[in-house]
Design an enzyme around this catalytic site. Structure first.
Site, short mmCIF file in Angstrom:
data_model
loop_
_atom_site.label_atom_id
_atom_site.label_comp_id
_atom_site.label_asym_id
_atom_site.label_seq_id
_atom_site.Cartn_x
_atom_site.Cartn_y
_atom_site.Cartn_z
N GLU A 1 0.83 -1.21 0.00
CA GLU A 1 0.00 0.00 0.00
C GLU A 1 0.87 1.26 0.00
OE1 GLU A 1 -3.94 1.50 2.51
OE2 GLU A 1 -2.59 0.01 3.36
N LYS B 1 -9.44 2.87 -2.72
CA LYS B 1 -9.78 2.19 -1.47
C LYS B 1 -11.14 2.68 -0.98
CE LYS B 1 -7.55 0.95 2.93
NZ LYS B 1 -6.31 1.13 3.74
N CYS C 1 -5.60 -3.71 2.48
CA CYS C 1 -5.35 -3.71 3.93
C CYS C 1 -6.63 -3.72 4.75
CB CYS C 1 -4.46 -2.52 4.30
SG CYS C 1 -3.61 -2.74 5.89
N PRO D 1 22.07 3.65 28.92
CA PRO D 1 22.30 3.57 30.37
C PRO D 1 21.89 2.18 30.85
CG PRO D 1 21.06 5.56 29.78
CD PRO D 1 21.04 4.66 28.57
N LEU D 2 22.84 1.41 31.30
CA LEU D 2 22.61 -0.01 31.65
C LEU D 2 22.62 -0.16 33.17
CD1 LEU D 2 22.25 -2.86 30.46
CD2 LEU D 2 24.74 -3.07 30.43
N SER D 3 21.45 -0.47 33.73
CA SER D 3 21.29 -0.45 35.18
C SER D 3 21.57 -1.78 35.86
CB SER D 3 19.87 -0.01 35.53
OG SER D 3 18.94 -1.03 35.17
N GLY D 4 21.64 -2.85 35.07
CA GLY D 4 21.74 -4.17 35.67
C GLY D 4 20.40 -4.79 35.94
N GLY D 5 19.30 -4.11 35.52
CA GLY D 5 17.95 -4.64 35.68
C GLY D 5 17.42 -5.22 34.39
N ASP E 1 14.84 -4.30 32.36
CA ASP E 1 14.44 -3.43 31.25
C ASP E 1 15.64 -3.03 30.40
OD1 ASP E 1 11.84 -3.57 32.12
OD2 ASP E 1 11.90 -1.68 33.20
N SER E 2 16.62 -2.40 31.00
CA SER E 2 17.79 -2.00 30.21
C SER E 2 18.58 -3.21 29.74
CB SER E 2 18.69 -1.06 31.03
OG SER E 2 19.19 -1.69 32.18
#
Length: 718
Positions: free
Chosen positions: A60, A129, A190, A369-373, A375-376
């Protein structure tokens, strides 16, 4: 083309076995990239012809890219789309192949979303359409007009260049079908496949045997199964060859298109394009059996009766043989449709979206930013998944992916072979240690970065936080304190928020200067966010904190989905640190432990488990329940009589608390980082979840009704 030709009908020439070869194109188009879109369309038609296809169907609005949004209101967009169509015709690729090309058309003051039918340099018509998408992510009536004249045609005057090229001045526009020498073709687009009475059924009753559907359907986890069911609804009841074209990739917005174009005959799949491919042009071809379609239809007596009574479409005659001149060629054998697991979809979908954003933005990589949790950690694992996909594509001979990655890393001779080594070139992570950070999360961040291959740093933000506290002491004459230090709740939240906001500022500072630290002054890194959809619905994030970023790969994903993905990535990519992260309770680590050792946890702060939040958010958005109806529904799902066994009072309190916090935090959702759309209950304020950002937080009238209902329920359950 004369008007009289359109009103004529002729008998289909039949033979004992009539076969045709059709192609469907899966293209990675980009809004407003007219040259790139044109070149990919031309290449797809060439590939279809090389494989002997008689017909090629594209997605489309492929000439412009689907996600032009308000750019469709500019006359440039439709004018340039016609220039692209002219370029395609002028290239000669439409010779000997019937092409369905998606293009916007301005006709008599209205803009229509059309399929252009092109063969041998002739435009046989623009099919408009009739049913426009106008919910969720889609606002097509803002830009286009639905063609309301059922089975009617009008004359469209071609612009001068197309007139010169095609030797045509007028072509039909509207609602019609194509009759070739040996079959009848029709198309729907679609959304039209999803409406209760889809045009495909009516076209089938009028003799259409080959259906084209140029689509641009966005990805949600598990949505492909629904698409296949919708196509089967047409082909199982009426038979036919259904060619479904879907684009792939991120074309400049929050939606990801997942490809997986299909060729279906009657109730079986003949061919399926890959899902989440990095190839920008994929041509999928199948040899279909028109005789099998006619045989399938012949046994359905009720369908024959309906066909006899059906209203005819205008037919445009096209002197072209769709049948193959190869009587010994065997039809394509049916295949089982391929559906990825939930974990596989999450591993590939956001990774493809990130890849398209990276290669088209001009950036040199990502900063996280890597927090150790979790999500990141999931975002870092998605970067790793993307690196695996890039290397797979290069090893399969994808020259475009190789050229893109060479440009990104600024090395014209580079050939990536190791995902970890590639990640080391394009992925930078930083653990930003604050007053409440633990050695465990710091260690896990470092280990996960090493497993992925990211270039990892540690930054101590505590001195910056102390400076803010000291500045506030000088302003107010007293020092801000956490609650366990004797401070107020407001002070406690303010001290948590300043840590988060310092991390955001530091993330952008590092992203802008990282290349300088490596002796380069030529580019920047994209900052990745890592807030999940559950926390966004609850408003459990700091406005303008480190969740504020350039893009967020997990902003449309729930915590339960991140756990599923993390378990998969731990095994698939050997990111084993994720196993330990999954086992721990999520914590923001923004408040120091209290003197009795009590540690901050996300679920305690939010007043909900993540699973509860996901269920509540789904009720709010997908089932469209307000506070009162949500309370009533949750009594059915969570009440004393259920396995969860929650008391009426507890349900009442949770519903009220969710809506109070939602109202208080609604303003935050206007600032959400652009995230790939992945689930049906996203709170994305910018296009998917349209609501005011100032709401009465007491919900007094609604809550009074909940109070009355709760007392009644408590009597019933005694």
């Amino acid at each position: 083309m004369k008007h009289a030709e359109r009103s004529q009908e002729r008998d289909i020439v039949t033979s004992p076995t009539v076969k045709t070869r059709v192609a469907v194109s899966t293209l990675n188009q980009w809004a407003l990239d007219f040259e790139g879109n044109r070149d990919r369309i031309i290449e797809s038609i060439k590939q279809a012809k090389e494989q002997g296809a008689k017909m090629r169907v594209g997605s489309e609005l492929e000439t412009t890219g689907y996600s032009c949004e308000d750019h469709f209101l500019e006359s440039d967009t439709t004018d340039l789309a016609f220039d692209v169509l002219a370029d395609i015709i002028e290239s000669g690729v439409t010779d000997d192949i019937f092409c369905v090309i998606g293009v916007p058309v301005m006709h008599e003051g209205a803009r229509y979303n059309c399929d252009a039918y092109v063969l041998n340099g002739t435009i046989y018509g623009f099919k408009a359409k009739k049913h426009l998408a106008n919910d969720g992510n889609y606002y097509e009536p803002r830009w286009f007009t639905a063609w309301s004249k059922d089975r009617e045609l009008e004359d469209f005057i071609l612009p001068p260049r197309l007139e010169r090229l095609t030797k045509q001045k007028i072509v039909p526009i509207g609602d019609f079908v194509i009759q070739t020498n040996d079959t009848i073709l029709g198309s729907e687009k679609c959304e039209e496949m999803f409406v209760p009475n889809n045009p495909g059924i009516d076209m089938a009753l009028d003799g259409v045997e080959i259906f084209a559907n140029g689509s641009d359907s966005h990805w949600e986890v598990g949505k492909l199964q629904n698409r296949v069911r919708k196509i089967f609804r047409t082909t199982e009841s009426s038979g036919g060859i259904y060619i479904y074209a879907n684009s792939v990739g991120g074309d400049g917005g929050r939606m990801l298109k997942d490809g997986s174009s299909l060729i279906i005959q009657n109730n079986t799949v003949l061919a399926q394009a890959p899902q989440f491919t990095l190839d920008t042009v994929t041509s999928t071809v199948a040899t279909a059996n028109l005789t099998a379609v006619r045989s399938y239809r012949s046994v359905a007596g009720s369908a024959r009766v309906q066909a006899d009574k059906s209203k005819s479409y205008p037919r445009i005659l096209v002197p072209f043989d769709m049948g193959l001149e190869a009587p010994t060629e065997l039809p394509t054998e049916p295949v089982e449709p391929i559906f990825l697991t939930r974990a596989e979809e999450i591993a590939k979908g956001p990774a493809l979206w990130m890849w398209d954003y990276l290669r088209r933005s001009g950036a040199s990589g990502f900063f996280l930013p890597l927090s150790g949790g979790l999500d990141s950690g999931s975002v870092n694992a998605l970067v790793g998944s993307m690196c695996h996909m890039v290397i797979d594509a290069v090893q399969e001979g994808n020259k475009e992916v190789l050229a893109d990655i060479r440009r990104i890393v600024a090395d014209e001779d580079y050939i990536p072979t190791d995902p970890r080594e590639l990640a080391g070139r394009i992925s930078v992570t930083c653990y930003m240690k604050g007053p409440a950070s633990s050695g465990k999360t710091e260690s896990r961040a470092a280990m996960l970065a090493r497993e992925v291959g990211s270039d990892h740093f540690v930054a101590d933000i505590e001195p910056m936080v102390r400076e803010f506290r000291e500045t506030m002491r000088k302003i107010f004459g007293w020092e801000l304190r956490f609650e366990h230090e004797g401070g107020t709740r407001a002070e406690d939240l303010a001290l948590q928020n300043i840590q988060a906001r310092v991390r955001m500022a530091l993330a952008y500072l590092q992203a802008q200067t990282y290349r300088v630290s490596k002796g380069r002054n030529d580019n920047f890194l994209l900052v990745l966010g890592s807030a999940n959809v559950d926390e966004a619905n609850r408003g459990y994030f700091t406005k303008y904190d480190c969740s504020s970023a350039d893009i967020n790969p997990i902003g449309g994903l729930a915590k339960k989905d991140l756990r599923i993905f993390a378990e998969y990535a731990a095994e698939k990519f050997a990111y084993t640190t994720l196993k330990g992260i999954i086992a721990d309770k999520p914590t923001a680590e923004l408040r120091p432990d209290s003197p009795d050792g009590h540690q901050q946890t996300d679920e305690e702060d939010m007043g909900f488990t993540y699973d509860e939040l996901g269920e509540v958010a789904s009720l709010r958005k997908e089932e469209r329940l307000g506070p009162v109806s949500m309370f009533q529904r949750l009594v059915e799902l969570w009440g004393p009589h259920t396995e969860k066994g929650m008391s009426i009072e507890a349900i009442e309190n949770k519903v009220k608390y969710f809506h109070v916090m939602y109202a208080i935090n609604r303003h935050k959702l206007t600032t959400l980082t652009p995230a790939v759309h992945a689930v049906g209950y996203s709170p994305d304020d910018n296009r998917f979840d349209q609501r005011p950002f100032l709401i009465p937080k007491n919900w007094s009238y609604q809550f009074k009704k909940i109070d009355r209902l709760a007392r009644e329920y408590e009597k019933d359950f005694r």
